[in-house]
Scaffold this active site. Sequence first.
Site, PDB file in Angstrom:
ATOM      1  N   SER A   1      -2.847  -1.309  -4.235  1.00  0.00           N
ATOM      2  CA  SER A   1      -1.528  -0.713  -4.012  1.00  0.00           C
ATOM      3  C   SER A   1      -0.990  -0.076  -5.286  1.00  0.00           C
ATOM      4  O   SER A   1      -0.237   0.889  -5.237  1.00  0.00           O
ATOM      5  CB  SER A   1      -0.525  -1.783  -3.575  1.00  0.00           C
ATOM      6  OG  SER A   1      -0.974  -2.474  -2.462  1.00  0.00           O
TER       7      SER A   1
ATOM      8  N   HIS B   1      -6.028   3.905   0.114  1.00  0.00           N
ATOM      9  CA  HIS B   1      -4.890   3.002   0.244  1.00  0.00           C
ATOM     10  C   HIS B   1      -4.369   3.006   1.680  1.00  0.00           C
ATOM     11  O   HIS B   1      -3.682   3.933   2.113  1.00  0.00           O
ATOM     12  CB  HIS B   1      -3.789   3.421  -0.744  1.00  0.00           C
ATOM     13  CG  HIS B   1      -2.610   2.516  -0.742  1.00  0.00           C
ATOM     14  ND1 HIS B   1      -1.326   2.941  -0.914  1.00  0.00           N
ATOM     15  CD2 HIS B   1      -2.530   1.172  -0.571  1.00  0.00           C
ATOM     16  CE1 HIS B   1      -0.505   1.910  -0.857  1.00  0.00           C
ATOM     17  NE2 HIS B   1      -1.204   0.832  -0.646  1.00  0.00           N
TER      18      HIS B   1
END
Length: 704
Positions: free
Chosen positions: A414, A435
Amino acid sequence: MSVTSSSVTSYEVRGDIGIIWINNPPVNALSQALRDGIYAAVNAAQDDATKALIMICQGRTFIAGADISEFDKAPTEPSFNKILETIEQSAKPIVAAIHGTALGGGLETALACHYRCAVGTAMVGLPEVKLGLLPGAGGTQRAPRLTGVEAAIKLITSGNLIKAKDAVGLNLIDHIIEGDDLLEGAMAYVQQLLADNAPLRKVRDINIDPASFDPAIFDNSRKQLSRRARGQLAPQRIIDCIEAAATLSFDEGLATEGRLFMDLKDGSQSAAMRHMFFAQREANKIKGLGKETAKRAIKSVAIIGGGTMGGGIAMNFANVGIPVTMLEINDEALQRGLGIIDKNYSMTVKKGKLSEEQKQGCLSLISGTTDYQDLANADLVIEAVFENLEIKQQVFAKLDKVCKPGAILASNTSYQDVNAIAAATKRPEDVIGLHFFSPANIMKLLEIVRADNTSDEVIATSMAVAKAIGKVPVLSGVCFGFIGNRMFSEYGRETQLCLIEGASAEQIDRVMEEYGMAMGPLAVSDLAGIDIGYKVREGLSAEEKGDPRSFCVADALVDLGRLGQKSGAGFYQYDPQTRARISDPEVSALVEAKAAEYGVERRDFTDEEIRDRLLLPLINEGAKILQEGIAQRSGDIDVVYVYGYGFPVYHGGPMQYADHLGLDAVYKKLSALHRESGKDYWQPADLIKTLAESGSSFAKWSQS
Ligand code: 3HC
Ligand code: NAI
């Protein structure tokens, strides 16, 4: 023989049948030139020796709708409705021959024809609602005359596509052509109609029987849609139009539709949703990467870490038939991970969205291991272990040893620096960030993070992989939090500061939900788990953490074991049965105590102040992300926010919203907040200043 032709239409006569060919690639959108071409062809064909006409398209599809890029232009004559009237009033039957997708104005054109035939693979629909519009060329008047009121409401307010066979059941299509040769099938169908002396059927002449629908259906639908499509105008106006179709004459209904269509077309919601339509397609295009960029075949995938994200990511691939191997630290963790996947699939089966057989099919594609050697043949490896750089680097060093040359090594991190992760390998050109967003099997967004050395081939392959698993990809450069979370940190900080400075959790969430966010920011924290941010902060220095007033309440809640919904309480309490959120005086008392501890003077907030405090930092950070080249264009940022953060599509994302407000107004508001607070982060980004001074916008700047 050619009676008339234009750059996008041509006319051919075969025996006693005239064929109006449409050729406006890529999707035969009804541009002005195409509308004019059809009009001229239908008029000219009235005087020739043909007995019937076929309207058919070249290329991959029937007409996929009006040309959305022309909506900002002034209307032209003859109007679209005048052209459809000319088709409907033709003295010889006109048959629409459909393949691909007949959508929006395309289906409306077909509905003005006297008969419609289609190949079995065709799909039809009126998706205007997805652009904040309603079908504006008779669709709301003709469709209910064929399908009945209830089915029309469902079709037009959902905007969903239906298969040709289902369209036959709804009377939208009259005849399915077997085989692949649409023209041959359509010719045979027309000959049959002529032999049968089939009447010149005009949908406008059908009367809707008042006994065929419940008069309460309109108000009930309006209520339902005000919940399902909260804040959106188009679904409400669609019901108004269908009610007009059921209660007024065709011409009166058409006039109502025309007026309401223009209102929507000229409004900000549709402008924002049209922006999103093009932004999503633009986001697929990587500057400097041509279509010829080689892509690697991805036939098997490995996932490292079978926790919240790893399991969801694995499901994406199994769902499209790609085998997945999931690696965990030990057998216990592996079984737990596989068990969660099983449970997730079972829930989908329970909801009726998957059969037991399909579930078993998907599960059979997911295997588990604790041995890195089992990853030696994977084409793509996605790491989803704990959010810790050292652990991730260890994992990548191991992958470097066992994975075959050419395997793509991706991290679902992240926040961590993908360059630092890539540096743990001897093949940084094969390393990329992928992601996903939680829940990974559901959320559409996929940020594709390009590190300094990531090769073009790896980026192109990742974009293709995203498409294959049904995700919406957006390219991001490397920075803390990439596009989405970097901006979200600003939003989160202001949420917490508004709270401690005097706004209640309920007011903050209400204001943002009224703005159109799927959930208010504090309700989101409770859903995701307040401990997630807490754990991220544990790894940060005091300077990186920033103003303690922006996280002291959240930290105190975690220390009290109030982690959010999973622990039954967070910023709110939760009803154990219904999960409804309940205001909690304990939280108010805690916030007041923290305000006193940090010397914060509490005051009342207006709703507008809260909206500005939360949205302006998103815009300001977005501008910095743009000027740094982290995002390719402002539309990409909007795609991230609409598909990953529940930003209301009818505002078009934060950057489109800023353009709508006007960057001059945004600049003035930011400058005022900067002056009043003395905080650096309110200083308007240079890009905003420049664009405000030149009267430009993010969208224009992105296109230049
Ligand atoms: N107008 C203008 N351009 C369009 C378009 C349209 N209606 N539909 C698609 N395009 C463009 C896309 O922007 C894209 O351009 P690009 O290659 O430069 O990026 C190109 O055509 C190909 O589109 P897709 O990448 O979306 O191709 P797909 O094969 O994935 O999908 C499709 C094809 C299902 C037709 C999809 O493009 C689609 O859903 N199009 C929009 C359909 C629609 O909303 N129609 C209603 C329009 S509003 C209307 O008709 C009003 C009327 O009621 C008066
Ligand atoms: P999690 O804690 O639920 O799962 C991590 C899993 O990795 C655990 O099952 C653990 O046993 C396993 N693991 C740890 N070290 C390992 C190793 N060396 N080898 C193999 N397996 C190992 O964490 P979560 O939430 O799934 O997050 C994983 C990654 O995804 C993190 O980088 C996180 O930042 C990122 N992410 C998380 C999101 C979320 O909402 N949870 C959203 C997007 C990204």
